[in-house]
Design a protein around this motif. Structure first.
Motif, mmCIF file in Angstrom:
data_model
loop_
_atom_site.group_PDB
_atom_site.id
_atom_site.type_symbol
_atom_site.label_atom_id
_atom_site.label_comp_id
_atom_site.label_asym_id
_atom_site.label_seq_id
_atom_site.Cartn_x
_atom_site.Cartn_y
_atom_site.Cartn_z
ATOM 1 N N ASP A 40 0.828 -1.216 0.000
ATOM 2 C CA ASP A 40 0.000 0.000 0.000
ATOM 3 C C ASP A 40 0.860 1.263 0.000
ATOM 4 O OD1 ASP A 40 -2.195 -1.578 -0.051
ATOM 5 O OD2 ASP A 40 -2.753 -1.308 2.059
ATOM 6 N N GLU A 44 0.927 4.208 -2.791
ATOM 7 C CA GLU A 44 0.807 5.644 -2.467
ATOM 8 C C GLU A 44 1.964 6.441 -3.059
ATOM 9 O OE1 GLU A 44 -1.254 4.387 1.700
ATOM 10 O OE2 GLU A 44 0.453 5.766 1.835
ATOM 11 N N GLU A 45 3.122 5.792 -3.166
ATOM 12 C CA GLU A 45 4.277 6.485 -3.744
ATOM 13 C C GLU A 45 4.301 6.360 -5.269
ATOM 14 O OE1 GLU A 45 6.114 8.484 -2.050
ATOM 15 O OE2 GLU A 45 5.262 7.919 -0.100
ATOM 16 N N ARG A 269 8.689 3.267 4.244
ATOM 17 C CA ARG A 269 8.212 4.338 3.368
ATOM 18 C C ARG A 269 9.368 5.231 2.897
ATOM 19 N NH1 ARG A 269 3.353 6.875 2.200
ATOM 20 N NH2 ARG A 269 2.234 5.719 3.807
#
Lengths: 293, 337
Positions: A40, A44-45, A269
């Motif tokens: 996920d 998102e990136e 992240r």
């Protein structure tokens, strides 16, 4: 193919520079949800393609990807087979025992009716059955490229049994309307071999990094092949298992116009974001240089 | 080009076959296996001459070298046959079930000036090779203890047996896994001459052991422990690790990492006080053809190079016989317990 492809080694305890780290990763990604959480973050990136081995645990992850709307446009590039599953099985059960274990029961019974005679006539049909068995978990998911793992590609390459590579290429196209991909540690040799069998511009995923790690025959030879642009190329092991700093590593691979995509795996992240930004920046730079020429 | 044949197309034999098939100095001409299924496949799809009788292959193919990758109980007669026909031999590990035979075969190979090697591939892994160099330079001072470990996920539940899980065939964790660890201890440190407190544990297998635990005493007097288990699924694949304790520090090495702890800086070697970590990525050499690990190609390169240069190998019949002797010692220790 997308410019950036997300890899799965970190999820399944594969680390080429440290057995200790690989065990730590196996602990970190014990639950499938922890894997989905990282996927996920990658989405998102801006990374929508996941290249993954047909590990048993992928079946559950695929279940979520199939059922949740947020993965509607998500793509998976399956890589088969998960070699250790078979290698351990062969050590334990022998070749026949392993075939029995991994072919779907009813299919094996059908095959067993012809028994050995069937398989002796037609190993390529057996290969197709195994591909189908591995592809089952991806039903209903977009799989535009289906890869053969390097241990199988390179084994067949070394044995000179390239008919299977050709058959895999054809079968994946016919049955799954997908492009066949080949993972290899022997890019120059594989490309020559595929071309000699009439496969033009194949999709190949191979180690490419600044220190020449796992680039059989040496970095120079690889660079020559990359510049010739005879195949659709995905660079893997670009950080050489963490031996090269991200900026230096990604600048090196992004400089080649002959490299179409870059595969990397990460767990946090910050690492995902950082690598994505570096690839975008260096790729733009290279595009600009060549557009002026 | 060295005319080469392979006997045995199991997991290791097929892997050797691919490496030899891609080798620029090797002309792999023939293969031999007792399985009709395997041989039919090779006949149909490969370029090699196929045999089911190894003597026929050796008699008719005019080979210079042969790779033997059959179950251990067949090694003796096959190696003997090849040596008598003046053929260089690479044999898979473990070498022989009876170490007395090892001495005979080693003497025969020497007498005939034939290259002889056994497939202990850990000797060709960059981290272990570097470790050997560091020990030569006495980097952690006088050693007082070692620990040799191998773990992996081979037998994880009770299942029908194959030759690897049958007694007297060279199967079991002792022959299959511990032989690697013992060979590595012999390669890095010294020959083990005595064993004590051996435990062979059957966890899931009926007839053979799944784990081996023992104390080894080396000819230098150094003592240490052997801990091997092939029923440990916390390892994704076979993992071998050596830990060495010395008066000047400690070294832990597996196939991917070499971790060195020094009490004092070593300026000559550029090693700082405390921990230094070296990775396989910088310790390994590229090979011309890669399959499963550089070490598998490197050991074959070493064998072929020894034939070309008429030199001896680093994993000879002699050194492999030492490992066989230690296996015998471990089994004797158990029966005397």
């Amino acid at each position: 193919m997308e410019r950036i492809i997300f890899g799965d080694n970190q999820f399944f305890g594969v680390n080429h520079s440290s057995d200790e780290k690989s065990r730590a990763q196996a602990i970190k990604f014990k639950d499938n949800q922890s894997i989905l959480n990282v996927l996920d973050i990658a989405i998102e990136e801006g990374i929508y393609t996941f290249m993954c081995t047909t590990h048993d645990r992928m079946a559950d992850i695929c279940q979520t990807i199939r059922s949740d709307k947020k993965y509607e446009n998500y793509k998976i590039y399956p890589c088969m087979p998960y070699a250790h599953k078979y290698a351990n099985a062969v050590t334990e059960l022998g070749v026949m025992g392993s075939i029995k274990q991994y072919l779907p029961g009813n299919i094996f019974t059908t095959v067993a009716k012809g028994g050995l005679a069937f398989m002796q006539r037609d190993f390529i049909s057996l290969m197709k059955l195994l591909v189908d068995a591995e592809m089952k978990m991806f039903k209903g998911i977009d799989t535009p490229v289906i890869f053969l793992q390097n241990v199988v590609t390179d084994l067949l390459l070394g044995l000179g049994i390239t008919d299977f590579l050709v058959a895999f290429h054809q079968y994946v196209r016919e049955k799954y309307k997908a492009e066949a991909g080949f993972i290899t540690m022997n890019l120059p040799m594989l490309l020559n071999s595929l071309e000699s069998k009439g496969i033009e511009n194949p999709t190949i995923c191979t180690s490419i990094n600044k220190i020449g790690f796992r680039m059989s025959g040496g970095r120079q030879l690889y660079e020559k092949v990359i510049e010739e642009r005879r195949c659709k190329l995905i660079a893997m092991q670009v950080f050489a298992a963490g031996s090269i700093a991200p900026k230096e590593a990604l600048e090196y691979v992004c400089n080649f116009r002959g490299i179409d995509s870059i595969l990397f795996g990460a767990s946090s992240r910050s690492n995902i974001k950082n690598s994505k930004e570096l690839i975008d920046t260096f790729s733009r730079k290279t595009d600009n240089i060549y557009s002026k020429l | 080009m060295i005319r080469t044949g392979i006997i045995g197309l199991g997991k290791m034999g097929i892997s050797h076959c691919a490496i030899l098939g891609a080798h620029p100095d090797v002309n792999l001409v023939s293969v031999c296996d007792s399985s009709a299924l395997v041989i039919t496949g090779f006949k149909k799809y490969s370029r090699f001459e196929c045999f089911s009788d190894y003597k026929k292959m050796i008699d008719s193919m005019n080979l210079e070298a042969v790779v033997i990758a059959t179950p251990t109980k067949f090694h003796g007669e096959m190696v003997m046959y090849a040596l008598n026909k003046n053929i260089h031999v690479f044999c898979e590990k473990p070498f022989l079930l009876n170490p007395n035979e090892g001495k005979l075969l080693s003497d025969l190979a020497k007498k005939q000036n034939l290259v002889n090697q056994v497939g202990y591939h850990n000797r060709f892994i960059g981290t272990f090779y570097e470790l050997k160099n560091l020990l030569r330079l006495n980097v952690i001072g006088e050693l007082y203890h070692f620990l040799g470990e191998s773990y992996g996920p081979v037998v994880l539940k009770e299942k029908n047996p194959t030759w690897r899980t049958e007694k007297g065939q060279g199967g079991g964790c002792l022959y299959d896994y511990a032989s690697h660890t013992i060979d590595l201890i012999n390669f890095l440190l010294a020959k083990p001459v005595e064993v004590a407190g051996t435990q062979l544990k059957s966890i899931f297998s009926k007839d053979v052991e799944d784990a081996v635990y023992s104390t080894l005493i080396l000819e230098t007097g150094l003592t240490g422990q052997l801990s091997v288990n092939w029923s440990d699924e916390t390892y994704r694949k076979m993992t071998t690790q050596i830990t060495l304790l010395g008066k000047g520090g400690k070294i832990i090495s597996d196939a991917t990492e070499l971790k060195i702890f020094l009490k004092q800086e070593n300026e000559n070697l550029g090693l700082t006080k405390g921990w230094t970590i070296k990775n396989i990525t910088t310790l390994t050499q590229n090979v011309n053809f890669y399959l499963r690990g550089e070490e598998y190609s490197s050991q074959i390169d070493h064998f072929i190079n020894a034939i070309k240069t008429k030199s001896t190998t680093t994993s000879s019949f002699d050194s492999a016989t030492i490992t066989d002797e230690v296996i015998t010692l471990l089994m004797k220790d158990i029966s005397s317990n």
